[in-house]
Design a protein around this motif. Sequence first.
Motif, short mmCIF file in Angstrom:
data_model
loop_
_atom_site.label_atom_id
_atom_site.label_comp_id
_atom_site.label_asym_id
_atom_site.label_seq_id
_atom_site.Cartn_x
_atom_site.Cartn_y
_atom_site.Cartn_z
N THR A 154 0.93 3.85 -2.98
CA THR A 154 0.82 5.31 -2.54
C THR A 154 1.72 5.97 -3.14
OG1 THR A 154 -0.60 4.71 -0.70
CG2 THR A 154 0.05 6.90 -0.69
N GLY A 155 3.22 5.96 -2.90
CA GLY A 155 4.06 6.50 -3.51
C GLY A 155 4.27 6.89 -4.98
N LEU A 205 1.79 6.65 -6.83
CA LEU A 205 0.44 7.52 -7.37
C LEU A 205 0.98 8.99 -6.89
CD1 LEU A 205 -2.45 8.33 -8.17
CD2 LEU A 205 -3.17 7.79 -5.74
N VAL A 206 1.61 9.40 -5.63
CA VAL A 206 1.87 10.50 -5.43
C VAL A 206 3.10 11.34 -6.42
CG1 VAL A 206 2.94 12.07 -3.47
CG2 VAL A 206 1.33 10.50 -2.97
N ALA A 209 0.65 -1.30 -0.14
CA ALA A 209 -0.18 -0.18 -0.01
C ALA A 209 0.76 1.27 0.01
CB ALA A 209 -0.97 -0.07 1.15
N ALA A 210 1.89 1.31 0.76
CA ALA A 210 2.86 2.47 0.88
C ALA A 210 3.65 2.74 -0.49
CB ALA A 210 3.69 2.21 2.01
N THR A 211 3.89 1.50 -1.25
CA THR A 211 4.69 1.59 -2.39
C THR A 211 3.72 1.99 -3.42
OG1 THR A 211 6.09 -0.17 -1.71
CG2 THR A 211 5.87 0.56 -4.40
#
Length: 64
Positions: A12-13, A15-16, A8-10
Amino acid sequence: MNVAFVVAATLTGVLVGAVFASLRIPIPAPPSLAGVMGIVGIWAGYRLVRHLGVGFDLLDGLGV
């Protein structure tokens, strides 16, 4: 380590990072591999000290 959180963090990164690139603004991270590895080194050092159980509570030392 929870693999779902890492994924999820990857995502999200990514996407950002895509949003920052599409808006043509610089990313709030080091722009080179050396900078990224410096951040990884900080994280690894933190984890190592926590694992070994050594350290000094600065706020206690200052009496705060």
